[in-house]
Design a protein around this motif. Structure first.
Motif, PDB file in Angstrom:
ATOM      1  N   SER A  14       1.443  -2.141   9.678  1.00  0.00           N
ATOM      2  CA  SER A  14       0.544  -2.755  10.656  1.00  0.00           C
ATOM      3  C   SER A  14      -0.103  -4.034  10.126  1.00  0.00           C
ATOM      4  O   SER A  14      -0.630  -4.831  10.898  1.00  0.00           O
ATOM      5  CB  SER A  14      -0.560  -1.766  11.063  1.00  0.00           C
ATOM      6  N   TYR A  15      -0.084  -4.214   8.793  1.00  0.00           N
ATOM      7  CA  TYR A  15      -0.662  -5.418   8.188  1.00  0.00           C
ATOM      8  C   TYR A  15       0.349  -6.555   8.049  1.00  0.00           C
ATOM      9  O   TYR A  15       0.056  -7.548   7.380  1.00  0.00           O
ATOM     10  CB  TYR A  15      -1.232  -5.093   6.804  1.00  0.00           C
ATOM     11  N   ASP A  16       1.517  -6.424   8.656  1.00  0.00           N
ATOM     12  CA  ASP A  16       2.495  -7.496   8.578  1.00  0.00           C
ATOM     13  C   ASP A  16       1.872  -8.816   9.047  1.00  0.00           C
ATOM     14  O   ASP A  16       1.127  -8.861  10.032  1.00  0.00           O
ATOM     15  CB  ASP A  16       3.709  -7.163   9.458  1.00  0.00           C
ATOM     16  N   SER A  17       2.142  -9.897   8.308  1.00  0.00           N
ATOM     17  CA  SER A  17       1.618 -11.240   8.607  1.00  0.00           C
ATOM     18  C   SER A  17       0.105 -11.321   8.484  1.00  0.00           C
ATOM     19  O   SER A  17      -0.535 -12.152   9.133  1.00  0.00           O
ATOM     20  CB  SER A  17       2.055 -11.711  10.002  1.00  0.00           C
ATOM     21  N   GLN A  18      -0.469 -10.465   7.625  1.00  0.00           N
ATOM     22  CA  GLN A  18      -1.913 -10.528   7.384  1.00  0.00           C
ATOM     23  C   GLN A  18      -2.200 -10.610   5.892  1.00  0.00           C
ATOM     24  O   GLN A  18      -1.428 -10.128   5.056  1.00  0.00           O
ATOM     25  CB  GLN A  18      -2.622  -9.319   8.000  1.00  0.00           C
ATOM     26  N   ILE A  19      -3.328 -11.239   5.579  1.00  0.00           N
ATOM     27  CA  ILE A  19      -3.822 -11.376   4.214  1.00  0.00           C
ATOM     28  C   ILE A  19      -5.116 -10.578   4.146  1.00  0.00           C
ATOM     29  O   ILE A  19      -6.081 -10.891   4.845  1.00  0.00           O
ATOM     30  CB  ILE A  19      -4.075 -12.860   3.869  1.00  0.00           C
ATOM     31  N   VAL A  20      -5.130  -9.539   3.317  1.00  0.00           N
ATOM     32  CA  VAL A  20      -6.241  -8.585   3.317  1.00  0.00           C
ATOM     33  C   VAL A  20      -7.282  -8.953   2.266  1.00  0.00           C
ATOM     34  O   VAL A  20      -6.969  -9.050   1.069  1.00  0.00           O
ATOM     35  CB  VAL A  20      -5.741  -7.154   3.058  1.00  0.00           C
ATOM     36  N   THR A  21      -8.499  -9.163   2.717  1.00  0.00           N
ATOM     37  CA  THR A  21      -9.635  -9.335   1.815  1.00  0.00           C
ATOM     38  C   THR A  21     -10.268  -7.963   1.594  1.00  0.00           C
ATOM     39  O   THR A  21     -10.693  -7.304   2.550  1.00  0.00           O
ATOM     40  CB  THR A  21     -10.686 -10.269   2.437  1.00  0.00           C
ATOM     41  N   PHE A  22     -10.296  -7.507   0.349  1.00  0.00           N
ATOM     42  CA  PHE A  22     -10.925  -6.220   0.041  1.00  0.00           C
ATOM     43  C   PHE A  22     -12.400  -6.437  -0.269  1.00  0.00           C
ATOM     44  O   PHE A  22     -12.743  -7.207  -1.170  1.00  0.00           O
ATOM     45  CB  PHE A  22     -10.237  -5.548  -1.150  1.00  0.00           C
ATOM     46  N   THR A  23     -13.273  -5.745   0.469  1.00  0.00           N
ATOM     47  CA  THR A  23     -14.704  -5.892   0.209  1.00  0.00           C
ATOM     48  C   THR A  23     -15.128  -5.113  -1.029  1.00  0.00           C
ATOM     49  O   THR A  23     -16.126  -5.450  -1.660  1.00  0.00           O
ATOM     50  CB  THR A  23     -15.536  -5.417   1.416  1.00  0.00           C
ATOM     51  N   PHE A  24     -14.388  -4.050  -1.385  1.00  0.00           N
ATOM     52  CA  PHE A  24     -14.675  -3.343  -2.632  1.00  0.00           C
ATOM     53  C   PHE A  24     -14.204  -4.214  -3.790  1.00  0.00           C
ATOM     54  O   PHE A  24     -13.072  -4.689  -3.793  1.00  0.00           O
ATOM     55  CB  PHE A  24     -13.960  -1.988  -2.651  1.00  0.00           C
ATOM     56  N   PRO A  25     -15.071  -4.464  -4.771  1.00  0.00           N
ATOM     57  CA  PRO A  25     -14.757  -5.504  -5.768  1.00  0.00           C
ATOM     58  C   PRO A  25     -13.697  -5.146  -6.800  1.00  0.00           C
ATOM     59  O   PRO A  25     -13.038  -6.026  -7.338  1.00  0.00           O
ATOM     60  CB  PRO A  25     -16.107  -5.758  -6.450  1.00  0.00           C
ATOM     61  N   GLY A  27      -0.338 -10.582   1.444  1.00  0.00           N
ATOM     62  CA  GLY A  27      -1.154 -10.903   0.290  1.00  0.00           C
ATOM     63  C   GLY A  27      -2.503 -10.235   0.337  1.00  0.00           C
ATOM     64  O   GLY A  27      -2.872  -9.597   1.325  1.00  0.00           O
ATOM     65  N   CYS A  28      -3.257 -10.373  -0.764  1.00  0.00           N
ATOM     66  CA  CYS A  28      -4.597  -9.774  -0.821  1.00  0.00           C
ATOM     67  C   CYS A  28      -5.524 -10.671  -1.612  1.00  0.00           C
ATOM     68  O   CYS A  28      -5.096 -11.451  -2.478  1.00  0.00           O
ATOM     69  CB  CYS A  28      -4.549  -8.373  -1.422  1.00  0.00           C
ATOM     70  N   ILE A  29      -6.816 -10.547  -1.308  1.00  0.00           N
ATOM     71  CA  ILE A  29      -7.864 -11.328  -1.954  1.00  0.00           C
ATOM     72  C   ILE A  29      -8.881 -10.351  -2.530  1.00  0.00           C
ATOM     73  O   ILE A  29      -9.356  -9.452  -1.823  1.00  0.00           O
ATOM     74  CB  ILE A  29      -8.542 -12.270  -0.950  1.00  0.00           C
ATOM     75  N   VAL A  30      -9.226 -10.506  -3.809  1.00  0.00           N
ATOM     76  CA  VAL A  30     -10.113  -9.555  -4.481  1.00  0.00           C
ATOM     77  C   VAL A  30     -11.196 -10.309  -5.255  1.00  0.00           C
ATOM     78  O   VAL A  30     -11.037 -11.488  -5.600  1.00  0.00           O
ATOM     79  CB  VAL A  30      -9.330  -8.624  -5.425  1.00  0.00           C
TER      80      VAL A  30
END
Length: 392
Positions: free
Chosen positions: A58-69, A90-93
């Motif tokens: 379901s996250y296809d074509s999305q870049i996930v920002t994780f709020t947990f550090p 991708g993801c952002i941490v």
């Protein structure tokens, strides 16, 4: 590294970057796959289960920002995938990824990201980025990783501006299975992994719009034999399998776009009184088939701590009960458009949006959230038993 969505000055240690469609830039340290990818930037508030999140189709074509550090500190393993080679780009941490510390880990998270095509960006002020998304909505951007720190910012901005975004986009063809599959995976147990189930009846045909594997495991655990079919399977192809019920899976993209070929099939199943259960995208397309409309949300719901209340649908004494749920969706059924005969059964306690429907006179219902969790609470596992139980 603090969020600076306007400065183009590249820090000396920056090997990763997030470039928005308006040309603004967020610098960080890259990890995982080398290269670039375009997508919608969203945020997920779950404190656990980053591997499951990143492999959710379901996250296809999305870049996930994780709020947990602290992301990556339990490593990665072969058992926690929700799909193979699919999910977020991708993801952002916040914190730099440290070596793992978990007895189940088989691989470092940064190596797993590289092997699975995920671009990572660490050292970002994710609280500020999340506030930006909450205020301005989920933006389009390009995430990029270059170990040498070499980036063409103008070209990346053009890629972000050129991308259409998720609205009107059918992403299901690139995440669905290509062929029919008899599902054999059972439920997971520590020390034993995934066992095999040997159910023969009832028979559930699951339409794969980008399904998470734990959905099939829970259907099997509830007692069903599960056959998974591609998203574009015709009504005749499904009926030839003699289903006792049909499951409509989660998936990415705009439900209205996917619904162009999926909704006529769902309408045909409703006309034949085939029991139906939809989750997320499947729930949205069940709503479309019943005559409701769907809409793009401002920021979406993504996390493992979302309260949902039962408000109708014949729950009896349990009506009003609140479930803590796992969610991942950027579109929703518009509760104001539900036609006569379609009842709203669940609502979000965060913003009142629709989270469940049932169709009067039919054994057909859907929920917006993810009762299979993975990651998330197990409050809603009962829905699989409810569906399989109505099949006799």
């Amino acid at each position: 590294m603090a969020l600076s969505a306007s400065s183009h000055a590249q820090p000396s240690d920056a090997t990763g970057v997030l470039v928005f469609a308006d040309g603004s830039v967020v610098w960080g340290r890259g990890f995982g796959k080398v290269g670039s990818a375009v997508g919608e930037v969203c945020f997920n508030t779950a404190m656990t289960g980053y591997q499951e999140v990143l492999t959710d189709p379901s996250y296809d074509s999305q870049i996930v920002t994780f709020t947990f550090p602290h992301i990556g500190n339990v490593g990665a393993n072969e058992e926690d995938h929700e799909s193979r080679g699919l999910g977020a780009v991708g993801c952002i941490v916040r914190q730099e990824v440290t070596p793992h510390s978990n007895f189940r880990a088989q691989q470092e998270f940064v190596d797993w990201c590289a092997a699975n095509g995920k671009i990572g960006l660490s050292g970002v002020d994710t609280r500020a980025l999340t506030r930006m998304i909450r205020k301005g909505g989920a933006p389009n951007a390009v995430i990029a990783h270059s170990p040498r720190g070499a980036f063409d910012l103008d070209d990346l901005a053009r890629q972000a501006a050129k991308w259409s975004g998720l609205e009107g986009l059918d992403l299901v063809p690139q995440v669905t299975r290509g062929v029919l599959e008899d599902w054999r995976g059972g439920h997971w147990q520590l020390g034993h992994g995934y066992g095999e189930h040997r159910n023969e009846k009832p028979h559930v045909v699951a339409i794969d719009y980008g399904a998470k594997d734990n959905i099939f495991r829970n259907l099997a655990r509830a007692g069903a034999r599960v056959t998974v079919v591609p998203a574009r399977s015709s009504l005749d192809e499904i009926m030839r399998l003699k289903p006792d019920g049909v499951f409509l899976s989660n998936g990415p993209g705009d439900p209205a776009a996917t619904g162009e070929y999926a909704v006529p099939v769902i309408k045909g199943l409703l006309e034949r009184d085939v029991p139906l259960f939809g989750i997320c995208l499947g729930h949205q397309m069940l709503g479309l088939a019943a005559g409701a409309k769907t809409a793009k949300m401002f920021q979406g719901h993504r996390g493992a701590n979302h309260p949902v209340q039962r408000v109708g649908g014949g729950w009896g004494e349990s009506e009003g009960l609140v479930e803590i749920t796992s969610m991942n969706h950027g579109f929703a059924v518009d509760g104001e458009t539900l036609p006569e005969g379609v009842e709203q059964t669940h609502v979000s306690l965060f913003d009142g949006t629709n989270c469940g429907i049932s169709i009067r006179g039919k054994r057909a219902f859907g929920v917006q959230y993810h009762p299979e969790a993975s990651p998330g609470p197990q409050d809603s596992f009962y829905l699989f038993e409810k569906f399989v139980g109505m099949l006799g």
